[in-house]
Motif scaffolding. Structure first.
Motif, PDB file in Angstrom:
ATOM      1  N   GLY A 141     -20.058  -5.911  11.816  1.00  0.00           N
ATOM      2  CA  GLY A 141     -20.899  -6.202  10.378  1.00  0.00           C
ATOM      3  C   GLY A 141     -22.131  -5.420  10.033  1.00  0.00           C
ATOM      4  N   GLU A 142     -23.092  -4.996  10.700  1.00  0.00           N
ATOM      5  CA  GLU A 142     -23.804  -3.582  10.970  1.00  0.00           C
ATOM      6  C   GLU A 142     -22.952  -3.016  11.946  1.00  0.00           C
ATOM      7  OE1 GLU A 142     -28.588  -3.770  11.463  1.00  0.00           O
ATOM      8  OE2 GLU A 142     -27.527  -4.820  12.064  1.00  0.00           O
ATOM      9  N   VAL A 143     -23.792  -1.594  10.429  1.00  0.00           N
ATOM     10  CA  VAL A 143     -23.352  -0.025  11.985  1.00  0.00           C
ATOM     11  C   VAL A 143     -24.921   0.946  12.045  1.00  0.00           C
ATOM     12  CG1 VAL A 143     -22.403   2.041  12.119  1.00  0.00           C
ATOM     13  CG2 VAL A 143     -20.989  -0.306  10.857  1.00  0.00           C
ATOM     14  N   ILE A 144     -24.970   0.653  12.462  1.00  0.00           N
ATOM     15  CA  ILE A 144     -26.538   1.331  13.316  1.00  0.00           C
ATOM     16  C   ILE A 144     -26.020   3.010  13.704  1.00  0.00           C
ATOM     17  CG2 ILE A 144     -28.383   1.537  14.550  1.00  0.00           C
ATOM     18  CD1 ILE A 144     -28.893  -1.515  14.220  1.00  0.00           C
ATOM     19  N   PHE A 145     -26.839   3.552  13.625  1.00  0.00           N
ATOM     20  CA  PHE A 145     -26.653   5.063  13.622  1.00  0.00           C
ATOM     21  C   PHE A 145     -28.141   6.004  14.511  1.00  0.00           C
ATOM     22  CE2 PHE A 145     -27.152   9.367  13.970  1.00  0.00           C
ATOM     23  CZ  PHE A 145     -25.688   9.821  14.949  1.00  0.00           C
ATOM     24  N   LEU A 146     -28.072   5.702  15.936  1.00  0.00           N
ATOM     25  CA  LEU A 146     -29.330   5.856  16.498  1.00  0.00           C
ATOM     26  C   LEU A 146     -29.186   7.429  16.845  1.00  0.00           C
ATOM     27  CD1 LEU A 146     -32.072   4.911  17.956  1.00  0.00           C
ATOM     28  CD2 LEU A 146     -30.923   4.452  20.206  1.00  0.00           C
ATOM     29  N   GLY A 147     -30.417   8.292  16.643  1.00  0.00           N
ATOM     30  CA  GLY A 147     -29.725   9.575  16.821  1.00  0.00           C
ATOM     31  C   GLY A 147     -31.359  10.003  17.936  1.00  0.00           C
ATOM     32  N   ILE A 148     -30.730  11.163  18.944  1.00  0.00           N
ATOM     33  CA  ILE A 148     -32.079  11.549  19.989  1.00  0.00           C
ATOM     34  C   ILE A 148     -31.843  13.131  19.766  1.00  0.00           C
ATOM     35  CG2 ILE A 148     -32.514  11.750  22.280  1.00  0.00           C
ATOM     36  CD1 ILE A 148     -31.017   9.288  22.721  1.00  0.00           C
ATOM     37  N   GLN A 149     -33.191  13.099  19.510  1.00  0.00           N
ATOM     38  CA  GLN A 149     -33.069  14.742  18.627  1.00  0.00           C
ATOM     39  C   GLN A 149     -33.313  15.808  20.452  1.00  0.00           C
ATOM     40  OE1 GLN A 149     -33.844  16.472  15.753  1.00  0.00           O
ATOM     41  NE2 GLN A 149     -33.698  18.027  17.679  1.00  0.00           N
TER      42      GLN A 149
END
Length: 151
Positions: free
Chosen positions: A106-114
């Motif tokens: 339904g929803e795709v969230i991309f979470l990045g950690i530097q």
């Protein structure tokens, strides 16, 4: 509600191990309503499982060079990943993987950690460990972007 957390990264590459560390933390003490998959450095192996689950929300967490201070966390628009030329240590570009999964979630969230240091056999830095802990704590009661800023 069906939510899937896809943790991406290589634990033998210093800060790139943020995703696998998050998967370990969730396996030891689950937070919230997440089905957790450790995609490692080849997250494309999880495509069939994710398609079968048909999650309402697919959260992908990976160490991502966004040009920020080490340990900073941001939501990255999946449509922007290809244009940003984000550093990746994975077999398949993440924008391709996300494109494959958009029709099944339904929803795709991309979470990045530097990350700070990404190199074979380097230990994970304290800033990235702390950032991974922040993500872990926010999984319980996750709403929208989990309270994280957008890049």
């Amino acid at each position: 509600m069906s939510n899937v957390l896809l943790c991406v990264g290589n634990s033998m590459m210093g800060d790139d191990g943020a995703g696998p560390l998050l998967a370990e933390m969730c396996a030891a003490a689950p937070k919230g309503d997440w089905q957790v998959l450790d995609g490692g450095s080849a997250p494309e192996r999880e495509v069939a499982a994710i398609r079968e689950m048909k999650p309402e929300c697919l959260l992908i967490v990976d160490a991502t060079d966004m040009g920020l201070e080490p340990g900073e966390i941001r939501i990255v628009d999946p449509d922007d990943i290809a244009e940003m030329f984000l550093m990746t240590t994975h077999n398949m570009p993440l924008n391709y993987l996300i494109e494959q999964l958009k029709e099944d979630a339904g929803e795709v969230i991309f979470l990045g950690i530097q990350p700070d240091i990404v190199g074979f056999y380097y230990p994970m830095t304290e800033k990235v460990k702390a950032a991974t802990e922040v993500v872990y704590q926010r999984l319980e009661g996750w709403v929208g972007d989990g309270g994280f800023e957008r890049l």
